[in-house]
Design a protein around this motif. Structure first.
Motif, PDB file in Angstrom:
ATOM      1  N   TRP A  49       0.831  -1.205   0.000  1.00  7.50           N
ATOM      2  CA  TRP A  49       0.000   0.000   0.000  1.00  7.50           C
ATOM      3  C   TRP A  49       0.865   1.255   0.000  1.00  7.50           C
ATOM      4  CZ3 TRP A  49      -0.323   4.130   3.348  1.00  7.50           C
ATOM      5  CH2 TRP A  49      -1.377   5.023   3.124  1.00  7.50           C
ATOM      6  N   LEU A  50       1.892   1.270   0.855  1.00  4.90           N
ATOM      7  CA  LEU A  50       2.752   2.447   0.957  1.00  4.90           C
ATOM      8  C   LEU A  50       3.536   2.665  -0.330  1.00  4.90           C
ATOM      9  CD1 LEU A  50       4.060   4.731   2.535  1.00  4.90           C
ATOM     10  CD2 LEU A  50       5.670   3.062   3.492  1.00  4.90           C
ATOM     11  N   VAL A  51       4.158   1.595  -0.838  1.00  2.00           N
ATOM     12  CA  VAL A  51       4.991   1.736  -2.028  1.00  2.00           C
ATOM     13  C   VAL A  51       4.154   2.108  -3.243  1.00  2.00           C
ATOM     14  CG1 VAL A  51       6.493   0.503  -3.642  1.00  2.00           C
ATOM     15  CG2 VAL A  51       6.787   0.197  -1.178  1.00  2.00           C
TER      16      VAL A  51
ATOM     17  N   LEU B 204      15.654   2.212  -8.832  1.00  2.63           N
ATOM     18  CA  LEU B 204      14.191   2.234  -8.743  1.00  2.63           C
ATOM     19  C   LEU B 204      13.531   1.115  -9.534  1.00  2.63           C
ATOM     20  CD1 LEU B 204      13.305   6.039  -8.983  1.00  2.63           C
ATOM     21  CD2 LEU B 204      13.295   4.576  -6.950  1.00  2.63           C
ATOM     22  N   ASP B 205      14.274   0.464 -10.416  1.00  2.00           N
ATOM     23  CA  ASP B 205      13.694  -0.580 -11.258  1.00  2.00           C
ATOM     24  C   ASP B 205      13.076  -1.717 -10.455  1.00  2.00           C
ATOM     25  OD1 ASP B 205      14.271   0.639 -13.667  1.00  2.00           O
ATOM     26  OD2 ASP B 205      16.212  -0.343 -13.875  1.00  2.00           O
ATOM     27  N   ALA B 206      13.669  -2.047  -9.322  1.00  2.00           N
ATOM     28  CA  ALA B 206      13.103  -3.135  -8.514  1.00  2.00           C
ATOM     29  C   ALA B 206      11.685  -2.798  -8.075  1.00  2.00           C
ATOM     30  CB  ALA B 206      13.988  -3.398  -7.291  1.00  2.00           C
ATOM     31  N   LEU B 207      11.443  -1.523  -7.779  1.00  2.00           N
ATOM     32  CA  LEU B 207      10.120  -1.113  -7.323  1.00  2.00           C
ATOM     33  C   LEU B 207       9.119  -1.045  -8.479  1.00  2.00           C
ATOM     34  CD1 LEU B 207      11.110   1.704  -4.789  1.00  2.00           C
ATOM     35  CD2 LEU B 207      10.605  -0.694  -4.324  1.00  2.00           C
ATOM     36  N   THR B 208       9.523  -0.458  -9.606  1.00  2.00           N
ATOM     37  CA  THR B 208       8.600  -0.361 -10.734  1.00  2.00           C
ATOM     38  C   THR B 208       8.309  -1.742 -11.324  1.00  2.00           C
ATOM     39  OG1 THR B 208      10.486   0.148 -12.182  1.00  2.00           O
ATOM     40  CG2 THR B 208       9.241   2.004 -11.301  1.00  2.00           C
TER      41      THR B 208
ATOM     42  N   LEU C  22       4.039  -6.115 -11.699  1.00  2.49           N
ATOM     43  CA  LEU C  22       3.595  -7.490 -11.458  1.00  2.49           C
ATOM     44  C   LEU C  22       2.505  -7.543 -10.387  1.00  2.49           C
ATOM     45  CD1 LEU C  22       7.114  -9.167 -11.562  1.00  2.49           C
ATOM     46  CD2 LEU C  22       5.293  -9.458 -13.268  1.00  2.49           C
ATOM     47  N   PHE C  23       2.684  -6.772  -9.318  1.00  4.46           N
ATOM     48  CA  PHE C  23       1.723  -6.773  -8.216  1.00  4.46           C
ATOM     49  C   PHE C  23       0.350  -6.309  -8.684  1.00  4.46           C
ATOM     50  CE2 PHE C  23      -0.304  -5.197  -4.351  1.00  4.46           C
ATOM     51  CZ  PHE C  23       0.015  -6.176  -3.425  1.00  4.46           C
ATOM     52  N   ASP C  24       0.327  -5.271  -9.498  1.00  2.00           N
ATOM     53  CA  ASP C  24      -0.952  -4.740  -9.963  1.00  2.00           C
ATOM     54  C   ASP C  24      -1.544  -5.552 -11.115  1.00  2.00           C
ATOM     55  OD1 ASP C  24      -0.483  -2.772  -8.054  1.00  2.00           O
ATOM     56  OD2 ASP C  24      -1.427  -1.236  -9.291  1.00  2.00           O
ATOM     57  N   HIS C  25      -0.851  -6.606 -11.509  1.00  8.49           N
ATOM     58  CA  HIS C  25      -1.416  -7.585 -12.441  1.00  8.49           C
ATOM     59  C   HIS C  25      -1.826  -8.860 -11.710  1.00  8.49           C
ATOM     60  CE1 HIS C  25       0.071  -5.002 -15.700  1.00  8.49           C
ATOM     61  NE2 HIS C  25      -0.749  -5.668 -16.485  1.00  8.49           N
ATOM     62  N   GLY C  26      -1.799  -8.803 -10.368  1.00  3.71           N
ATOM     63  CA  GLY C  26      -2.302  -9.916  -9.580  1.00  3.71           C
ATOM     64  C   GLY C  26      -1.276 -10.892  -9.042  1.00  3.71           C
ATOM     65  N   TYR C  27       0.018 -10.551  -9.118  1.00  2.00           N
ATOM     66  CA  TYR C  27       1.063 -11.469  -8.669  1.00  2.00           C
ATOM     67  C   TYR C  27       1.821 -10.896  -7.471  1.00  2.00           C
ATOM     68  CZ  TYR C  27       0.103 -13.167 -13.351  1.00  2.00           C
ATOM     69  OH  TYR C  27      -0.542 -13.618 -14.468  1.00  2.00           O
ATOM     70  N   GLU C  28       2.367 -11.779  -6.655  1.00  2.00           N
ATOM     71  CA  GLU C  28       3.228 -11.380  -5.540  1.00  2.00           C
ATOM     72  C   GLU C  28       4.656 -11.738  -5.914  1.00  2.00           C
ATOM     73  OE1 GLU C  28       1.872 -12.955  -1.789  1.00  2.00           O
ATOM     74  OE2 GLU C  28      -0.172 -13.053  -2.552  1.00  2.00           O
ATOM     75  N   PRO C  29       5.360 -10.863  -6.579  1.00  2.00           N
ATOM     76  CA  PRO C  29       6.680 -11.215  -7.101  1.00  2.00           C
ATOM     77  C   PRO C  29       7.711 -11.449  -6.007  1.00  2.00           C
ATOM     78  CG  PRO C  29       6.317  -8.864  -7.283  1.00  2.00           C
ATOM     79  CD  PRO C  29       5.012  -9.459  -6.838  1.00  2.00           C
TER      80      PRO C  29
ATOM     81  N   ALA D  73      12.245   5.359 -15.532  1.00  2.00           N
ATOM     82  CA  ALA D  73      12.506   5.604 -14.118  1.00  2.00           C
ATOM     83  C   ALA D  73      13.803   6.361 -13.882  1.00  2.00           C
ATOM     84  CB  ALA D  73      12.526   4.285 -13.348  1.00  2.00           C
ATOM     85  N   THR D  74      14.737   6.322 -14.838  1.00  2.00           N
ATOM     86  CA  THR D  74      15.998   7.051 -14.663  1.00  2.00           C
ATOM     87  C   THR D  74      15.781   8.565 -14.655  1.00  2.00           C
ATOM     88  OG1 THR D  74      16.364   6.844 -17.050  1.00  2.00           O
ATOM     89  CG2 THR D  74      17.501   5.267 -15.613  1.00  2.00           C
ATOM     90  N   ALA D  75      14.634   9.013 -15.134  1.00  2.00           N
ATOM     91  CA  ALA D  75      14.336  10.455 -15.072  1.00  2.00           C
ATOM     92  C   ALA D  75      14.117  10.898 -13.636  1.00  2.00           C
ATOM     93  CB  ALA D  75      13.108  10.774 -15.918  1.00  2.00           C
ATOM     94  N   ALA D  76      13.685   9.957 -12.785  1.00  2.00           N
ATOM     95  CA  ALA D  76      13.485  10.268 -11.369  1.00  2.00           C
ATOM     96  C   ALA D  76      14.730   9.969 -10.541  1.00  2.00           C
ATOM     97  CB  ALA D  76      12.302   9.467 -10.814  1.00  2.00           C
ATOM     98  N   LEU D  77      15.473   8.948 -10.939  1.00  2.00           N
ATOM     99  CA  LEU D  77      16.720   8.597 -10.256  1.00  2.00           C
ATOM    100  C   LEU D  77      17.682   8.025 -11.286  1.00  2.00           C
ATOM    101  CD1 LEU D  77      18.084   8.467  -7.433  1.00  2.00           C
ATOM    102  CD2 LEU D  77      17.451   6.048  -7.391  1.00  2.00           C
ATOM    103  N   PRO D  78      18.659   8.823 -11.716  1.00  2.00           N
ATOM    104  CA  PRO D  78      19.609   8.341 -12.722  1.00  2.00           C
ATOM    105  C   PRO D  78      20.404   7.144 -12.216  1.00  2.00           C
ATOM    106  CG  PRO D  78      19.742  10.722 -12.464  1.00  2.00           C
ATOM    107  CD  PRO D  78      18.900  10.223 -11.332  1.00  2.00           C
TER     108      PRO D  78
END
Length: 251
Positions: A16-18, A52-56, A61-68, A160-165
């Motif tokens: 929820w937080l992430v 940041l790639d690990a989070l995106t 995957l999470f919002d497609h119904g999976y718990e990666p 995502a590199t635009a937010a964190l290179p």
């Protein structure tokens, strides 16, 4: 879109937080969800250009119904914020170059057998390619895929590199950044299943997965990928450097 509903309260709280934070930072454009298996375990393999790639990757995957369950280098598990998230969501730490590395792969195989989605960055680390294209992958993914014969779904992400290179230390959350994520059809490795799991077989399986990811990324970026992937084995001087690299000669 079926958001995952994990049993773990810690996982639900972190998710929820992430998700709230990521939706505030990014404007997502997701596609290719139909290529994710409807049931059973599978391997999701993606490119890696920023921390940041690990989070995106997990968010998609999470919002497609999976718990990666992401395989990530152990150093990330002690990093601020990202490390806390990885630990709270039961991701899989990898001890590269040690005797414990095999234990991580065995953990991944067990979770796949139980029907989990195991998420992997095949490159093993953030790309060293000067233009952030995927570089040559390591063979850990191939070992898992060929041993379990589970589907391998290639996933490309960009923005995502635009937010964190790459190796950046300062997050730039505003204005919201556009992040594209797309999943492609599972990579066909069936002809390799009965071959000896030697170096040639592992490299072939790895190359097929990296080719699929690179092709998807080229579509997101709207430009052709390099003719040859950056290979750390040919540029060992970049292995430990955290910088923006000068262009390298490509065939």
């Amino acid at each position: 879109m079926p958001v995952a509903r994990p049993e773990s309260r810690a996982f639900r709280a972190v998710a929820w937080l992430v998700r709230t934070l990521l939706f505030a930072i990014f404007r997502y454009e997701w596609s290719g969800g139909r290529n994710l298996p409807a049931q059973g375990g599978f391997i999701a393999a993606a490119n890696h250009a920023t921390e940041l790639d690990a989070l995106t990757f997990a968010h998609y995957l999470f919002d497609h119904g999976y718990e990666p369950r992401i395989l990530a280098k152990r150093g990330l598990f002690t990093a601020p914020v990202v490390g806390w998230v990885l630990r709270a969501t039961n991701m899989i730490p990898v001890d590269r170059g040690t005797a414990d590395a095999g234990r991580s792969l065995e953990n991944a195989r067990e979770q796949l057998g139980a029907g989990a989605c195991v998420a992997i960055f095949p490159e093993g680390t953030i790309t060293r390619d000067p233009d952030l294209w995927p570089m040559e992958g390591k063979t850990g993914l191939a070992r898992i895929a060929l041993a379990t014969r589970m589907p391998v779904v290639p996933i490309a992400q960009w923005g995502a590199t635009a937010a964190l290179p790459r190796y950046g230390r300062m997050l730039r959350p505003f204005p919201r950044k556009r992040v594209q994520v797309v999943a492609g059809p599972p990579v066909d490795l069936s002809d390799l299943y009965d071959r000896p799991m030697d170096s040639a077989t592992l490299r072939e399986a790895t190359s097929r997965v990296m080719d699929a990811i690179t092709e998807l990324l080229a579509g997101l970026r709207g430009e052709p990928a390099p003719a040859a992937r950056f290979d750390l084995r040919k540029h060992p001087e970049y292995a430990a450097r955290r910088t923006v690299y000068p262009p390298v000669e490509r065939p």
